[in-house]
Design a protein around this motif. Structure first.
Motif, short mmCIF file in Angstrom:
data_model
loop_
_atom_site.label_atom_id
_atom_site.label_comp_id
_atom_site.label_asym_id
_atom_site.label_seq_id
_atom_site.Cartn_x
_atom_site.Cartn_y
_atom_site.Cartn_z
N SER A 1 0.81 -1.20 0.00
CA SER A 1 0.00 0.00 0.00
C SER A 1 0.85 1.27 0.00
CB SER A 1 -0.97 0.01 1.19
OG SER A 1 -0.24 0.08 2.38
N CYS A 2 2.09 1.23 0.44
CA CYS A 2 2.97 2.40 0.47
C CYS A 2 3.71 2.61 -0.84
CB CYS A 2 3.98 2.28 1.61
SG CYS A 2 3.21 2.35 3.22
N GLN A 3 3.71 1.64 -1.69
CA GLN A 3 4.44 1.78 -2.95
C GLN A 3 3.61 2.56 -3.97
OE1 GLN A 3 5.27 -2.17 -4.17
NE2 GLN A 3 6.90 -2.48 -2.70
N LYS A 4 4.31 3.20 -4.90
CA LYS A 4 3.64 3.94 -5.97
C LYS A 4 3.10 2.95 -6.99
CE LYS A 4 6.18 8.06 -5.38
NZ LYS A 4 6.88 9.14 -5.90
N PRO A 5 2.07 3.31 -7.68
CA PRO A 5 1.55 2.39 -8.69
C PRO A 5 2.63 2.10 -9.73
CG PRO A 5 0.14 4.32 -8.45
CD PRO A 5 1.33 4.52 -7.59
N PRO A 6 2.75 0.89 -10.19
CA PRO A 6 3.81 0.52 -11.12
C PRO A 6 3.60 1.11 -12.51
CG PRO A 6 2.38 -1.35 -10.70
CD PRO A 6 1.94 -0.26 -9.78
N ASN A 7 2.42 1.53 -12.87
CA ASN A 7 2.14 2.03 -14.22
C ASN A 7 2.62 3.46 -14.44
OD1 ASN A 7 0.83 -0.36 -14.12
ND2 ASN A 7 -1.16 0.42 -14.77
N ARG A 8 2.87 4.21 -13.43
CA ARG A 8 3.17 5.63 -13.56
C ARG A 8 4.60 5.91 -13.12
NH1 ARG A 8 -0.96 10.32 -11.95
NH2 ARG A 8 -0.34 11.55 -13.73
N PRO A 9 5.51 6.19 -14.08
CA PRO A 9 6.89 6.49 -13.70
C PRO A 9 6.96 7.79 -12.90
CG PRO A 9 6.69 6.06 -16.05
CD PRO A 9 5.31 6.13 -15.50
N GLU A 10 7.97 7.91 -12.09
CA GLU A 10 8.12 9.06 -11.20
C GLU A 10 8.28 10.37 -11.97
OE1 GLU A 10 11.29 10.74 -7.98
OE2 GLU A 10 11.07 8.59 -8.15
N TYR A 11 9.01 10.35 -13.10
CA TYR A 11 9.23 11.59 -13.83
C TYR A 11 7.94 12.18 -14.38
CZ TYR A 11 8.84 9.01 -18.23
OH TYR A 11 8.39 8.27 -19.27
N MET A 12 6.93 11.37 -14.61
CA MET A 12 5.66 11.87 -15.13
C MET A 12 4.87 12.63 -14.08
SD MET A 12 4.29 8.93 -17.67
CE MET A 12 2.92 9.93 -18.19
N THR A 13 5.05 12.29 -12.84
CA THR A 13 4.27 12.95 -11.80
C THR A 13 4.79 14.34 -11.49
OG1 THR A 13 5.60 11.92 -10.07
CG2 THR A 13 3.58 10.78 -10.75
N ARG A 14 6.10 14.58 -11.64
CA ARG A 14 6.65 15.88 -11.28
C ARG A 14 6.98 16.75 -12.49
NH1 ARG A 14 11.66 15.02 -8.63
NH2 ARG A 14 11.45 12.79 -8.68
N ARG A 15 7.35 16.16 -13.57
CA ARG A 15 7.88 16.93 -14.70
C ARG A 15 6.87 17.17 -15.81
NH1 ARG A 15 13.79 14.22 -15.26
NH2 ARG A 15 14.49 14.74 -13.17
N SER A 16 5.79 16.50 -15.87
CA SER A 16 4.87 16.64 -17.01
C SER A 16 4.33 18.07 -17.15
CB SER A 16 3.76 15.61 -16.96
OG SER A 16 3.01 15.71 -15.78
N PRO A 17 3.95 18.80 -16.10
CA PRO A 17 3.52 20.20 -16.31
C PRO A 17 4.65 21.07 -16.86
CG PRO A 17 2.77 19.42 -14.17
CD PRO A 17 3.69 18.37 -14.72
N LEU A 18 5.86 20.83 -16.42
CA LEU A 18 7.01 21.59 -16.92
C LEU A 18 7.26 21.29 -18.40
CD1 LEU A 18 9.39 23.48 -16.42
CD2 LEU A 18 10.70 21.47 -15.69
N VAL A 19 7.19 20.04 -18.77
CA VAL A 19 7.40 19.64 -20.16
C VAL A 19 6.31 20.25 -21.05
CG1 VAL A 19 7.40 17.67 -21.74
CG2 VAL A 19 8.65 17.54 -19.59
N ILE A 20 5.08 20.19 -20.60
CA ILE A 20 3.98 20.77 -21.38
C ILE A 20 4.17 22.28 -21.52
CG2 ILE A 20 1.50 21.26 -21.35
CD1 ILE A 20 1.16 18.45 -20.09
N ALA A 21 4.57 22.95 -20.47
CA ALA A 21 4.80 24.40 -20.53
C ALA A 21 5.93 24.73 -21.51
CB ALA A 21 5.13 24.94 -19.14
N LEU A 22 7.00 23.95 -21.49
CA LEU A 22 8.12 24.19 -22.42
C LEU A 22 7.69 23.96 -23.87
CD1 LEU A 22 11.14 22.66 -20.48
CD2 LEU A 22 10.68 25.07 -20.95
N ILE A 23 6.88 22.96 -24.10
CA ILE A 23 6.39 22.70 -25.46
C ILE A 23 5.51 23.86 -25.94
CG2 ILE A 23 4.87 21.22 -26.82
CD1 ILE A 23 5.98 18.84 -25.19
N VAL A 24 4.63 24.33 -25.10
CA VAL A 24 3.74 25.43 -25.46
C VAL A 24 4.54 26.70 -25.72
CG1 VAL A 24 1.92 26.97 -24.58
CG2 VAL A 24 1.70 24.50 -24.32
N ILE A 25 5.50 27.01 -24.87
CA ILE A 25 6.34 28.20 -25.06
C ILE A 25 7.14 28.08 -26.35
CG2 ILE A 25 8.35 29.43 -24.14
CD1 ILE A 25 7.16 28.90 -21.33
#
Length: 168
Positions: free
Chosen positions: A8-32
């Motif tokens: 129960s303490c582990q993160k779901p295996p389907n979602r890599p860690e970089y997607m949880t923190r960096r995806s808004p930054l990546v989307i912002a960089l692409i839009v800019i």
């Protein structure tokens, strides 16, 4: 119990860690990046269209006044200009200029510019207005020309030659 608790303490295996923190930054960089590319292409489009308008203005004025015929003017005329002033009348007007002012000796100045929307879509038409300084054998003068875009090409909407000798 330990086995259930550790799962129960582990993160779901389907979602890599970089997607949880960096995806808004990546989307912002692409839009800019896309906005920068769009802006740069708009600036380049304005520059190249202004340059094409200047080139056409000089070609029409020089060819028309050097030849004494309106052939080049008619070739690049907007249909509305030819509706308002028939080709025969344009030829008669252009032929009258050398009789009054003498031969064209030089194009001396070019001023004016094009008003081109930054973005290629929209309903605002591209318009260019130029004044060309002229030197004839008998007097100075100026050509005033207005261009507009029609089917991705500059077309002459108005063409006028002014000189102190023509005013008399």
């Amino acid at each position: 119990y330990n086995n259930v608790r550790s799962q129960s303490c582990q993160k779901p295996p389907n979602r890599p860690e970089y997607m949880t923190r960096r995806s808004p930054l990546v989307i912002a960089l692409i839009v800019i990046s896309l906005l920068v590319v769009l802006f740069a292409s708009g600036v380049w489009r304005q520059y190249s269209m202004d340059d094409a308008a200047r080139t056409l203005t000089l070609r029409v004025v020089e060819n028309t006044l050097s030849s004494g015929t309106a052939q080049t003017l008619i070739e690049y005329a907007h249909p509305d200009l030819l509706t308002a002033i028939p080709a025969e009348s344009l030829n008669a007007y252009v032929a009258s200029i050398p009789r009054a002012l003498g031969d064209l000796e030089a194009l001396t100045t070019l001023s004016g510019g094009a008003d081109i929307p930054l973005l290629p879509f929209g309903s605002t038409p591209s318009v260019a207005q130029f004044t060309v300084g002229l030197m004839f054998t008998e007097a100075p003068g100026e050509a005033r020309i207005t261009l507009t875009r029609l089917n991705e090409q500059w077309r002459v909407m108005s063409y006028d030659i002014a000189s102190p000798l023509l005013a008399n």
